[in-house]
Design an enzyme around this catalytic site. Structure first.
Site, PDB file in Angstrom:
ATOM      1  N   ARG A 135      29.649   7.512 -18.027  1.00 57.91           N
ATOM      2  CA  ARG A 135      28.367   6.795 -18.136  1.00 57.91           C
ATOM      3  C   ARG A 135      27.722   6.977 -19.511  1.00 57.91           C
ATOM      4  O   ARG A 135      26.505   7.072 -19.640  1.00 57.91           O
ATOM      5  CB  ARG A 135      27.367   7.243 -17.051  1.00 57.91           C
TER       6      ARG A 135
ATOM      7  N   ARG B  98      21.591   4.064 -18.788  1.00 60.19           N
ATOM      8  CA  ARG B  98      20.144   3.864 -18.857  1.00 60.19           C
ATOM      9  C   ARG B  98      19.394   4.909 -19.663  1.00 60.19           C
ATOM     10  O   ARG B  98      18.210   4.747 -19.943  1.00 60.19           O
ATOM     11  CB  ARG B  98      19.565   3.795 -17.429  1.00 60.19           C
TER      12      ARG B  98
ATOM     13  N   ARG C 234      19.621  -4.784 -20.895  1.00 59.95           N
ATOM     14  CA  ARG C 234      19.826  -5.100 -19.484  1.00 59.95           C
ATOM     15  C   ARG C 234      18.573  -5.639 -18.790  1.00 59.95           C
ATOM     16  O   ARG C 234      18.645  -6.147 -17.668  1.00 59.95           O
ATOM     17  CB  ARG C 234      20.282  -3.819 -18.746  1.00 59.95           C
TER      18      ARG C 234
ATOM     19  N   ASP D 112      32.171  -1.860 -13.403  1.00 59.81           N
ATOM     20  CA  ASP D 112      31.798  -1.128 -12.197  1.00 59.81           C
ATOM     21  C   ASP D 112      32.999  -1.061 -11.263  1.00 59.81           C
ATOM     22  O   ASP D 112      33.812  -1.989 -11.236  1.00 59.81           O
ATOM     23  CB  ASP D 112      30.633  -1.814 -11.480  1.00 59.81           C
TER      24      ASP D 112
ATOM     25  N   TYR E 223      32.752   2.806   0.367  1.00 61.34           N
ATOM     26  CA  TYR E 223      31.654   1.878   0.041  1.00 61.34           C
ATOM     27  C   TYR E 223      31.697   0.640   0.938  1.00 61.34           C
ATOM     28  O   TYR E 223      30.673   0.159   1.417  1.00 61.34           O
ATOM     29  CB  TYR E 223      31.748   1.426  -1.420  1.00 61.34           C
TER      30      TYR E 223
END
Length: 370
Positions: free
Chosen positions: A40, A44, A53, A89, A167
């Site tokens: 990552r 963010r 974004r 992703d 998931y």
């Protein structure tokens, strides 16, 4: 018409690689310093990432080669990372299988219609055209390989079958993964059917990434820790091994050798097995002692990791001390420095920079003394 459509540069004639430290370390070769990158690292915690974004749908961003390229390159402009990982992703694979996945603010990835019973497998696309469904990732990799200008290698990746299955059944993140684990106990045959389906798509997906320009591959088994050793050996490890073996065999036939990394988070009980599963590198989380990981893997593979991401909240001097101790534990050969998980959104970019500098500085000094 997208910029990408006008571009004539294909997955060839890439700029020459100028820093191959990461690739050499992955193969266990000598290096001048220990290479470092962060899971990552495009995230963010970077102001420019948040600005870029802002107001954009997450998966729409993933489907734009230009956007993925820009987000992949952002951290390289700030830090001396020795590798880049394509911005994408792991849940693009369930999407390719025909499932709806949305990124919901404050909640994370959400499947409006998760798999509930074995008959729901019939809803999945039986034969996925990977080039058609995931071609946008391949275009992003090719574009990024050109734009990165040989600065560092580019890593491609995929989620592992069990993590994706979890998931798809849970419908999003979960603390217990009890719905997915219920399948393992109640529907073992259907579980293996789904895992096999996912494995076939992942193999093709990873090969497509290499064809597009990826110079290394990482497989994320993020939910390994929720399985005990028995279930891991039945529902995770065989598929992880199958992916590496099939990808490696196919690449070997084409005369290619691309390092592969497996990161099975919290699977400290499986370090020995993972070191004998056809991967070149085993990624470790912070719950494993570096020295014991070295002993348990017996020099069969390179290791990657494993600083606690929360150590980045420490003052810079303390980060430097933590890094030094970590390097002493792993040693400098066959080692790639990383965090034991991804960078968190509230972390200070300056401390990420301090981590990268500390790895380079301490490892150079240690290698000189050898």
């Amino acid at each position: 018409m997208l910029e990408d459509d006008k571009r004539e540069e294909g997955p060839k004639d890439f700029p020459q690689l100028r820093n191959d430290t990461f690739l050499r370390a992955a193969r266990g070769e000598e290096t001048e310093h220990v290479p470092v990158w962060c899971m990552r690292q495009a995230g963010r915690y970077l102001t420019e990432f948040r600005e870029f974004r802002a107001g954009k749908d997450f998966f729409e961003t993933c489907q734009s080669p230009e956007a993925c390229c820009e987000l992949t390159l952002q951290p390289l402009r700030r830090f001396g990372f020795d590798a880049a990982i394509i911005f994408s992703d792991i849940l693009v694979i369930p999407q390719a299988l025909g499932m709806d996945v949305q990124m919901v603010a404050g909640k994370g990835p959400t499947f409006p219609e998760p798999l509930k019973e074995p008959e729901d497998l019939q809803r999945l696309t039986a034969k996925v055209d990977v080039g058609k469904e995931l071609g946008y990732v391949f275009k992003a990799i090719t574009l990024t390989r050109h734009k990165i200008e040989g600065k560092v290698p580019l890593i491609g990746f995929s989620g592992a079958p069990w993590t994706l299955m979890s998931y798809m059944i849970e419908g999003g993140g979960s603390n217990t993964h009890s719905k997915a684990k219920r399948w393992l106990y109640r529907h073992p045959e259907a579980s293996h059917m789904l895992l096999t389906m996912l494995t076939d798509v992942i193999v093709e997906y990873l090969l497509g990434q290499v064809a597009a320009g990826a110079q290394a591959l990482q497989v994320f088994e993020s939910h390994a820790g929720i399985l005990g050793p028995v279930h891991f050996n039945e529902y995770s490890l065989p598929y992880l091994r199958d992916i590496a073996r099939r990808v490696k065999d196919e690449l070997k036939e084409a005369g290619q050798d691309v390092p592969m990394i497996v990161f099975a988070k919290d699977a400290h009980y499986a370090v020995e097995d993972l070191s004998q599963s056809h991967y070149d590198v085993v990624g470790l989380d912070w719950t494993i002692d570096p020295q014991s990981a070295r002993e348990r893997t017996g020099g069969k593979v390179s290791l990657q990791g494993n600083m606690d991401p929360c150590a980045l909240y420490a003052p810079k001097e303390r980060i430097s001390d933590i890094v030094k101790k970590m390097l002493e534990g792993f040693g400098t050969r066959g080692y790639i420095a990383n965090l034991g998980h991804g960078v968190y959104p509230d972390m200070d970019p300056e401390n990420v920079g301090a981590f990268v500098e500390a790895v380079h500085q301490h490892s150079k000094q240690m290698i000189k003394k050898i």
